[in-house]
Design a protein around this motif. Structure first.
Motif, mmCIF file in Angstrom:
data_model
loop_
_atom_site.group_PDB
_atom_site.id
_atom_site.type_symbol
_atom_site.label_atom_id
_atom_site.label_comp_id
_atom_site.label_asym_id
_atom_site.label_seq_id
_atom_site.Cartn_x
_atom_site.Cartn_y
_atom_site.Cartn_z
ATOM 1 N N LEU A 305 -3.266 28.402 -16.467
ATOM 2 C CA LEU A 305 -3.071 29.695 -16.123
ATOM 3 C C LEU A 305 -4.615 29.749 -16.071
ATOM 4 N N ALA A 306 -5.632 29.704 -16.959
ATOM 5 C CA ALA A 306 -6.829 30.238 -16.827
ATOM 6 C C ALA A 306 -8.009 29.088 -15.269
ATOM 7 N N ASP A 307 -7.391 27.832 -14.752
ATOM 8 C CA ASP A 307 -7.836 27.729 -13.715
ATOM 9 C C ASP A 307 -7.185 28.022 -12.582
ATOM 10 N N GLY A 308 -6.225 28.937 -12.617
ATOM 11 C CA GLY A 308 -5.737 29.314 -11.492
ATOM 12 C C GLY A 308 -4.471 28.363 -10.815
ATOM 13 N N LYS A 309 -3.716 27.907 -11.933
ATOM 14 C CA LYS A 309 -2.309 27.476 -11.196
ATOM 15 C C LYS A 309 -1.230 28.585 -11.612
ATOM 16 N N MET A 310 -0.111 27.649 -11.491
ATOM 17 C CA MET A 310 1.194 28.321 -11.623
ATOM 18 C C MET A 310 1.804 27.630 -12.269
ATOM 19 N N PRO A 311 1.521 26.719 -13.386
ATOM 20 C CA PRO A 311 2.601 25.284 -13.668
ATOM 21 C C PRO A 311 3.779 25.942 -14.344
ATOM 22 N N VAL A 312 4.970 26.589 -13.730
ATOM 23 C CA VAL A 312 6.110 26.976 -13.811
ATOM 24 C C VAL A 312 7.146 25.811 -14.313
ATOM 25 N N THR A 313 7.554 24.591 -14.365
ATOM 26 C CA THR A 313 7.894 23.509 -14.393
ATOM 27 C C THR A 313 7.354 23.004 -16.313
ATOM 28 N N GLU A 314 6.126 23.472 -16.171
ATOM 29 C CA GLU A 314 5.402 23.095 -17.388
ATOM 30 C C GLU A 314 5.332 24.327 -18.588
ATOM 31 N N ALA A 315 5.744 25.646 -17.947
ATOM 32 C CA ALA A 315 5.769 26.447 -19.162
ATOM 33 C C ALA A 315 7.549 26.518 -19.023
ATOM 34 N N ALA A 316 8.583 26.257 -18.468
ATOM 35 C CA ALA A 316 10.177 26.432 -18.312
ATOM 36 C C ALA A 316 10.067 25.394 -19.782
ATOM 37 N N LEU A 317 9.050 24.063 -19.890
ATOM 38 C CA LEU A 317 9.523 23.450 -20.463
ATOM 39 C C LEU A 317 9.328 23.356 -22.384
ATOM 40 N N VAL A 318 8.063 23.615 -22.064
ATOM 41 C CA VAL A 318 7.467 24.110 -23.580
ATOM 42 C C VAL A 318 7.908 25.791 -23.798
ATOM 43 N N LYS A 319 9.293 26.565 -22.898
ATOM 44 C CA LYS A 319 9.907 27.638 -23.541
ATOM 45 C C LYS A 319 11.112 26.505 -24.418
ATOM 46 N N ASP A 320 11.572 25.806 -23.528
ATOM 47 C CA ASP A 320 13.152 25.153 -23.995
ATOM 48 C C ASP A 320 12.240 24.554 -25.471
ATOM 49 N N LEU A 321 11.991 23.484 -25.693
ATOM 50 C CA LEU A 321 11.453 23.014 -26.714
ATOM 51 C C LEU A 321 11.229 23.838 -28.211
ATOM 52 N N GLY A 322 10.625 24.828 -26.982
ATOM 53 C CA GLY A 322 9.227 26.020 -28.596
ATOM 54 C C GLY A 322 10.866 27.109 -28.944
ATOM 55 N N THR A 323 11.528 26.807 -27.936
ATOM 56 C CA THR A 323 12.678 27.943 -28.701
ATOM 57 C C THR A 323 13.500 27.654 -29.277
ATOM 58 N N ASN A 324 13.731 25.755 -29.109
ATOM 59 C CA ASN A 324 14.850 25.060 -29.887
ATOM 60 C C ASN A 324 13.898 25.412 -31.117
ATOM 61 N N TYR A 325 12.927 24.953 -31.514
ATOM 62 C CA TYR A 325 11.627 24.723 -32.129
ATOM 63 C C TYR A 325 12.383 25.882 -33.045
ATOM 64 N N CYS A 326 12.013 27.036 -32.515
ATOM 65 C CA CYS A 326 12.126 28.438 -33.782
ATOM 66 C C CYS A 326 13.457 28.442 -34.114
ATOM 67 N N LYS A 327 14.819 28.019 -33.739
ATOM 68 C CA LYS A 327 15.741 27.900 -34.144
ATOM 69 C C LYS A 327 15.789 26.418 -35.545
#
Ligand SMILES: Cc1cc2nc3c(=O)[nH]c(=O)nc-3n(C[C@H](O)[C@H](O)[C@H](O)COP(=O)(O)OP(=O)(O)OC[C@H]3O[C@@H](n4cnc5c(N)ncnc54)[C@H](O)[C@@H]3O)c2cc1C
Length: 384
Positions: A305-327
């Motif tokens: 994001l700092a480099d001005g990119k829009m990493p929508v798929t990469e962000a989706a994977l972080v959310k999927d793995l991250g929220t499962n981790y939080c569970k």
């Protein structure tokens, strides 16, 4: 053909460590002064006065241009600020959405007048925003939104219902996704627009919806001939879908997606003490290793994001793995260190475990469900 997702490693530099020291000093003093109580799922907990102090200390809108009150810093600096707030369990809910996505949306698509009207107040912790996307029959299939905006003199008349709106009852504004023209069956993504709704104006009723824990977090908003002036339209009429999609990289990858139950991990470590059994040490080691890996991915997305990119798929994977981790955190804690009375007692560990268990089911639903994210990731990988 399939494409690989990559997360280039990003190192937080001396500027970010200086920022971390600044944030920690603020949080330690504010906590010591009795300014806030620590808790979990910090972005759902709110304290309007805390948000004002947080804003006045310069921690809201730090990536925004200085002329709007921001600090002109990078997404990596913002990462550190939000990570410290969440790790401390500070109640950041009131300003969270405005800081994370409404402000950036106005910077990208808003008019100069809108930026000047809203951004300095957001930065000062005085204007809170909520997300008006979901409706009673529109969640995953967001293109099915039915709330209508019809043309009238000088603006639009809004009719319909929004649902599951986090903290609308304490917010001043909602960015609503509405239909400005009827559904085109050939392209359902056409004909939607985004509008800034003043939640204190006549024509909208905000009703509470209680969650699994019995708390008032969500709301339903019923709009009846609500007049919205032209100056509150965000971006182009009809371009709402593209605009909403561009918010998602901001919404899905931040430290909130991996730290929602962090206080349970902290208390588990305290509860187990200095001489853990082998099972306890292994389980805590595994949770900590997963957390550090997810953090590396999340920092990498902040770097993109700092480099001005829009990493929508990469962000989706972080959310999927991250929220499962939080569970996983409360589930593992319950297995290796069960609460004494079974249902959750009064120690700090037991309280954290109880709230984490109650909030866990919502984590893989909000901001896009697990199934929807996995579909997006598959598409990003070229698999569908
Ligand atoms: C804590 C929390 C806070 C929220 N805050 C907000 C907010 O502030 N603003 C806002 O607008 N919304 C908010 N939401 C709503 C959230 O975005 C929706 O709940 C979510 O998008 C799912 O929509 P739905 O509830 O209508 O479920 P549905 O879309 O009906 O989904 C039901 C089930 O079917 C599955 N499913 C649906 N479609 C598919 C498909 N194509 N393929 C495979 N499986 C599918 C889903 O994964 C899910 O398991 C919040 C939700 C929660 C839990």
């Amino acid at each position: 053909m399939t494409a690989a997702l990559t997360y280039p490693p990003r190192t937080l530099g001396p500027e970010q460590e200086a920022m971390r020291a600044e944030v920690r000093a603020f949080l330690q003093k504010d906590y010591a002064d009795g300014g806030f109580g620590r808790g979990q799922e910090a972005m759902a907990r709110y304290d309007v006065e805390f948000s004002r102090r947080w804003g006045q200390a310069g921690f809201i809108g730090i990536t925004w241009p200085k002329k709007y009150g921001g600090r002109g810093l990078t997404f990596l600096d913002r990462y550190v600020v939000t990570e410290e707030a969440l790790a401390a369990g500070a109640p950041v809910g009131a300003h969270w959405v405005a800081d994370r996505q409404s402000g950036p949306l106005l910077l990208k698509y808003g008019t100069e007048e809108q930026r000047q009207r809203f951004l300095p107040r957001i930065v000062a912790g005085e204007a809170f925003f909520c997300i008006g996307m979901s409706e009673p029959d529109s969640g995953s299939d967001l293109a099915s939104v039915r709330m209508s905006a019809t043309r009238t003199d000088g603006g639009w008349l809004l009719n319909g219902t929004k649902l599951w709106t986090s903290l609308a009852h304490i917010c001043h504004y909602m960015i609503a996704l509405v239909r400005t023209s009827p559904v085109n069956p050939e392209n359902r993504h056409e004909g939607m627009s985004q509008m800034i709704v003043d939640l204190n104006a006549p024509g909208v009723e905000v009703r509470p919806v209680y969650n699994l824990a019995g708390e008032h977090h969500f709301n339903q908003e019923v709009f009846t001939d609500y007049f919205l002036p032209d100056e509150n339209v965000v971006g182009e009429i009809g371009a709402g879908w593209e605009q909403v999609m561009s918010e998602l990289a901001y919404e899905r990858s931040g430290p909130e997606r991996i730290l929602s139950t962090f206080q349970t991990l902290v208390e588990l470590v305290r509860q187990v003490g200095d001489n853990p059994s082998e099972v306890e040490a292994r389980a805590i080691g595994r949770l900590t290793a997963h957390l550090m890996t997810l953090r590396g991915m999340s920092v990498s997305v902040a770097g993109m994001l700092a480099d001005g990119k829009m990493p929508v798929t990469e962000a989706a994977l972080v959310k999927d793995l991250g929220t499962n981790y939080c569970k996983d955190v409360p589930e593992t804690a319950r297995l290796i260190c069960p609460p004494e009375d079974g249902a959750g007692g009064n120690s700090r560990y037991e309280k954290m475990l109880k709230t984490a268990t109650l909030l866990a089911p919502s984590l893989t639903i909000q901001g896009g469900t697990r199934e929807i994210l996995r579909g997006m990731i598959a598409r990003g990988l070229g698999l569908r």
